[in-house]
Design a protein around this motif. Structure first.
Motif, PDB file in Angstrom:
ATOM      1  N   ARG A  18       0.800  -1.227   0.000  1.00  0.00           N
ATOM      2  CA  ARG A  18       0.000   0.000   0.000  1.00  0.00           C
ATOM      3  C   ARG A  18       0.828   1.271   0.000  1.00  0.00           C
ATOM      4  O   ARG A  18       0.335   2.334  -0.396  1.00  0.00           O
ATOM      5  N   LEU A  19       2.075   1.202   0.463  1.00  0.00           N
ATOM      6  CA  LEU A  19       2.807   2.437   0.741  1.00  0.00           C
ATOM      7  C   LEU A  19       4.218   2.392   0.176  1.00  0.00           C
ATOM      8  O   LEU A  19       5.007   1.522   0.558  1.00  0.00           O
ATOM      9  N   PRO A  20       4.576   3.335  -0.708  1.00  0.00           N
ATOM     10  CA  PRO A  20       5.980   3.445  -1.100  1.00  0.00           C
ATOM     11  C   PRO A  20       6.764   4.068   0.042  1.00  0.00           C
ATOM     12  O   PRO A  20       6.465   5.178   0.486  1.00  0.00           O
ATOM     13  N   MET A  21       7.780   3.372   0.532  1.00  0.00           N
ATOM     14  CA  MET A  21       8.501   3.816   1.717  1.00  0.00           C
ATOM     15  C   MET A  21       9.809   4.534   1.390  1.00  0.00           C
ATOM     16  O   MET A  21      10.252   5.413   2.124  1.00  0.00           O
ATOM     17  N   SER A  22      10.446   4.120   0.307  1.00  0.00           N
ATOM     18  CA  SER A  22      11.701   4.753  -0.095  1.00  0.00           C
ATOM     19  C   SER A  22      11.868   4.573  -1.591  1.00  0.00           C
ATOM     20  O   SER A  22      11.065   3.901  -2.250  1.00  0.00           O
ATOM     21  N   TYR A  23      12.906   5.184  -2.130  1.00  0.00           N
ATOM     22  CA  TYR A  23      13.185   5.035  -3.554  1.00  0.00           C
ATOM     23  C   TYR A  23      14.680   5.150  -3.787  1.00  0.00           C
ATOM     24  O   TYR A  23      15.428   5.698  -2.977  1.00  0.00           O
ATOM     25  N   THR A  24      15.118   4.602  -4.920  1.00  0.00           N
ATOM     26  CA  THR A  24      16.483   4.771  -5.402  1.00  0.00           C
ATOM     27  C   THR A  24      16.412   5.442  -6.767  1.00  0.00           C
ATOM     28  O   THR A  24      15.735   4.950  -7.673  1.00  0.00           O
ATOM     29  N   LEU A  25      17.099   6.560  -6.875  1.00  0.00           N
ATOM     30  CA  LEU A  25      17.126   7.341  -8.107  1.00  0.00           C
ATOM     31  C   LEU A  25      18.559   7.408  -8.628  1.00  0.00           C
ATOM     32  O   LEU A  25      19.496   7.665  -7.857  1.00  0.00           O
ATOM     33  N   GLN A  26      18.724   7.164  -9.920  1.00  0.00           N
ATOM     34  CA  GLN A  26      20.021   7.324 -10.550  1.00  0.00           C
ATOM     35  C   GLN A  26      19.885   8.222 -11.774  1.00  0.00           C
ATOM     36  O   GLN A  26      18.869   8.185 -12.477  1.00  0.00           O
ATOM     37  N   ALA A  27      20.930   9.024 -12.006  1.00  0.00           N
ATOM     38  CA  ALA A  27      20.942   9.913 -13.160  1.00  0.00           C
ATOM     39  C   ALA A  27      22.386  10.143 -13.588  1.00  0.00           C
ATOM     40  O   ALA A  27      23.315  10.021 -12.773  1.00  0.00           O
ATOM     41  N   VAL A  28      22.582  10.483 -14.843  1.00  0.00           N
ATOM     42  CA  VAL A  28      23.905  10.725 -15.409  1.00  0.00           C
ATOM     43  C   VAL A  28      23.943  12.142 -15.960  1.00  0.00           C
ATOM     44  O   VAL A  28      22.997  12.585 -16.644  1.00  0.00           O
ATOM     45  N   ARG A  29      25.026  12.834 -15.655  1.00  0.00           N
ATOM     46  CA  ARG A  29      25.164  14.190 -16.189  1.00  0.00           C
ATOM     47  C   ARG A  29      25.506  14.151 -17.667  1.00  0.00           C
ATOM     48  O   ARG A  29      26.453  13.469 -18.081  1.00  0.00           O
TER      49      ARG A  29
END
Length: 276
Positions: free
Chosen positions: A262-273
């Motif tokens: 029911r609940l998103p508790m955390s996330y992992t985000l990645q990005a490249v410059r």
């Protein structure tokens, strides 16, 4: 209203020694086991990939357990934090762990002025960092300035939906009580205690915090010249963020006892410059 940095720094300065002494940060393990990694870094180990030889900076590094863990994975790490008391503990953690890590005392918004702008392969931000910043776009701009072209941003953070939930409800309903979207004024808290096990009684208990919606974070990263390469939402967090409603799994992560989907508790985000 007092400057948010002064108020928040007093809170962190007082808590840093208690955090280092708490069993929850497992500082002793870093001293006795040269292969030991923090639970936060272990969780994202498959997503981090090979860090050998990368030059990295950990923004808002606190007492440095994640910073040391990234160094143990092969990165040449620098940790940055605005709390001198936190960095004193971080340097001791690194010394006991025999980890070659540099630590710099500065506000995160000043990172590109005090560090080597454009010289980092990796900018890392861990759990519980972004909520202390009033503007997410300004933060993303700093990250973009720190990264070399092709360098990577890696974020593991509490989900903004979680930050909006009222954890104090006696009926344990998942009610959205606090702002989800960024707003100019902070949410001001006056709470004793801390998120780790400790008997210490604190006196610096006021904090100023901001939430940032997931769309706002992604938009800020894109606007700072980065390309998002990964975004994973998780049903777990590495601390007991909703007391009485969570259970701890074998992976040391906490999830809802009742229907964790029911609940998103955390996330992992990645990005490249991108190259400019």
């Amino acid at each position: 209203m007092a400057d948010y940095r002064t108020v928040n720094r007093a809170n962190w300065d007082e808590r840093a020694p208690a955090h280092a002494a708490s069993p929850d940060y497992e500082v002793e393990r870093f001293a006795t086991d040269p292969t030991f990694l923090s639970a936060v870094v272990r969780f994202d180990r498959p997503r981090l990939g090979d860090l050998t030889g990368l030059r990295g900076v950990h923004l808002q590094c606190h007492i440095g357990t994640d910073t040391v863990s990234l160094a143990r994975l092969g990165a040449r790490m620098t940790g940055l934090d605005f709390s001198g008391a936190s960095l004193a503990q971080a340097r001791e953690v690194a010394r006991r762990a025999d980890a070659d890590v540099d630590f710099v005392e500065a506000d995160v918004y000043d990172a590109a002025e005090v560090l080597d702008a454009g010289g980092f392969d990796l900018v890392y931000t861990g759990i519980g960092a972004l909520c202390w910043l009033p503007g997410i776009a300004r933060w993303a701009e700093v990250v973009g300035r720190l990264l070399r072209p092709g360098g990577r941003l890696f974020v593991r953070e509490g989900h903004p939906v979680l930050w909006a939930v009222d954890e104090s409800r006696a009926d344990r309903a998942l009610a959205l009580e606090y702002p989800y979207f960024e707003r100019p004024e902070p949410t001001v808290w006056d709470e004793g205690g801390t998120y780790v096990s400790t008997d210490h009684v604190f006196t610096q208990n006021v904090t100023h915090e901001w939430n940032h919606g997931l769309g706002e974070i992604v938009t800020a990263v894109l606007g700072a010249g980065m390309r998002v390469t990964g975004l994973v939402e998780h049903d777990s967090i590495p601390w007991n963020g909703l007391p009485g409603q969570l259970t701890r799994g074998d992976d040391q992560e906490w999830r809802l006892v009742d229907r964790p989907e029911r609940l998103p508790m955390s996330y992992t985000l990645q990005a490249v410059r991108e190259a400019r």
